[in-house]
Design an enzyme around this catalytic site. Structure first.
Site, short mmCIF file in Angstrom:
data_model
loop_
_atom_site.label_atom_id
_atom_site.label_comp_id
_atom_site.label_asym_id
_atom_site.label_seq_id
_atom_site.Cartn_x
_atom_site.Cartn_y
_atom_site.Cartn_z
N TRP A 101 17.93 2.41 22.49
CA TRP A 101 18.49 1.16 22.94
C TRP A 101 19.64 1.59 24.07
CZ3 TRP A 101 14.26 -1.07 22.61
CH2 TRP A 101 13.61 -1.20 21.37
N ASP A 171 25.84 -4.24 22.90
CA ASP A 171 24.75 -4.94 22.35
C ASP A 171 24.48 -4.92 20.69
OD1 ASP A 171 22.03 -5.10 21.43
OD2 ASP A 171 21.10 -3.56 22.56
N LYS A 195 16.54 -9.86 14.94
CA LYS A 195 16.96 -8.96 14.02
C LYS A 195 17.64 -9.65 12.91
CE LYS A 195 15.22 -5.97 17.02
NZ LYS A 195 15.90 -5.17 17.65
#
Ligand SMILES: *Cc1c(COP(=O)(O)O)cnc(C)c1O
Length: 360
Positions: A101, A171, A195
């Site tokens: 990511w 993030d 999530k």
């Protein structure tokens, strides 16, 4: 119909209580005679939903008044672009590469300016967090970027990097609301909610006010400017209304259950059960350096692809689902977000123990 123990990395398990509440309100939300999906985002009822969601999130995270909370769309991926488009005034940013990511965010930033990879753990398949106490931060960096919890590899920054005074952008998709955070240490933190908070389709951005300006890269679309959404209180256009409603319910569930301090304690307890088992097992091994282990995503392997596949198959049949590791790393991964009950982890470990006895 029985519910399974869902160890998916995302979209992931949500609190059963929240799902039941949403089900009960499906046909008639609080006397409006309609579901939240069917109502105008400009209605009084919806106004209350989004305002309460923001207020409850502010309480949960103790968000200072000089930070804006935005409910946006486009997932975390859209933030990979919005961050540089809005913040790259000098067209320079430093990225710490701790997994896929972060790597994707870094690649996206390169479209807009000079993105520097100032640290990386790629040399050991991202199984650790690099030492970030004295990094070569660029003098004119607009910000330093991290992915705080690495969903795929199962590592977490337990100490934030020393940015030498530069703004930190993080993030936090897969560790959002899993423990208390000091918001003032960040210029911006953001996460896709699928999530640890709610249904896919919502991304929450928490941004220090002074960073939200009209001074963005030329060509930045109206929809991709933070200022557009901050000025309109996340109602510039139709927001992901139903998703925000579910997020709001999860915030209330967290507040009712003691907030983030209590969540941290619960998450530590859950993770310890699994890590303690892995540390004594002769068959299953954790893949991450102990000091950098995530509380949320726990990858492990047997060392044999065949046994991994057998384990996943038998676990699935026994009601422990979505344990397959990310397609880029293989093995197994148990994601044990806020809504995973401790019984789920206890029963998984008991199942792993049995599997080990039968196959060890
Ligand atoms: C899942 C995930 C993403 C990607 O999220 P999308 O909403 O699919 O764009 C980005 N970062 C982290 C840390 C994630 O866990």
């Amino acid at each position: 119909m029985a519910r399974v123990y869902n160890f998916s990395a995302g979209p992931a398990v949500l609190p059963e209580e929240v799902l039941k509440e949403a089900a009960a309100e499906m046909l008639d939300y609080k006397g409006t005679g309609m579901s939240v999906m069917e109502m105008s985002h400009r209605s009084k009822a919806y106004q209350t939903i989004i305002e309460e969601a923001e207020a409850d999130l502010r309480t949960l995270m103790n968000i200072p008044d000089n930070y804006k909370v935005l409910f946006l769309q486009g997932g975390a991926h859209q933030q990979f672009a919005m961050v540089p488009m809005n913040f790259m005034k000098n067209k320079v940013a430093d990225y710490i590469i701790t997994g896929q990511w972060a790597k994707k965010a870094y690649a996206e930033a390169k479209l807009y300016g000079t993105a520097n990879a100032i640290a990386s753990s790629a040399d050991k398949t991202f199984s650790y967090i690099p030492d970030c106490s004295d990094l070569p931060i660029s003098e004119n960096a607009d910000y330093v970027y991290i992915c705080e919890n690495n969903t795929i590899y199962g590592t977490k920054f337990h100490t934030l990097p020393n940015t030498k005074g530069k703004d930190l952008v993080a993030d936090v998709s897969s560790c959002f609301l899993s423990e208390p955070v000091d918001v003032t240490k960040y210029a911006m933190l953001y996460g896709g909610v699928q999530k640890n908070i709610g249904p896919a389709g919502v991304v929450i951005c928490i941004i220090r006010e002074d960073l939200i300006t009209e001074d963005v890269l030329p060509g930045t679309p109206t929809m991709l400017r933070y200022k557009t959404h901050a000025d309109a209180k996340s109602l510039y256009n139709t927001p992901p209304a139903y998703g925000i409603y579910i997020c709001g319910k999860v915030f209330k569930w967290l507040l009712k259950n003691g907030g983030l301090e209590a969540m941290k304690e619960y998450n530590e307890k859950k993770a310890k059960i699994l890590y303690d088992f892995l540390d004594q097992s002769q068959l299953f091994k954790g893949t991450v350096e102990k000091k950098d282990r995530s509380l949320m995503n726990v990858p492990f392997v047997t060392g044999s692809d065949e046994l991994d596949a057998k384990f996943i198959k038998e676990a699935t049949a026994a009601g422990f689902v979505n344990l397959k590791g990310h397609r880029s790393v293989g093995g197994m991964r148990a994601s044990i977000y806020n809504a995973m009950p401790i019984e789920g982890v206890e029963k998984l470990v008991a199942f792993m123990d049995e599997f080990e006895k039968a196959n060890g």
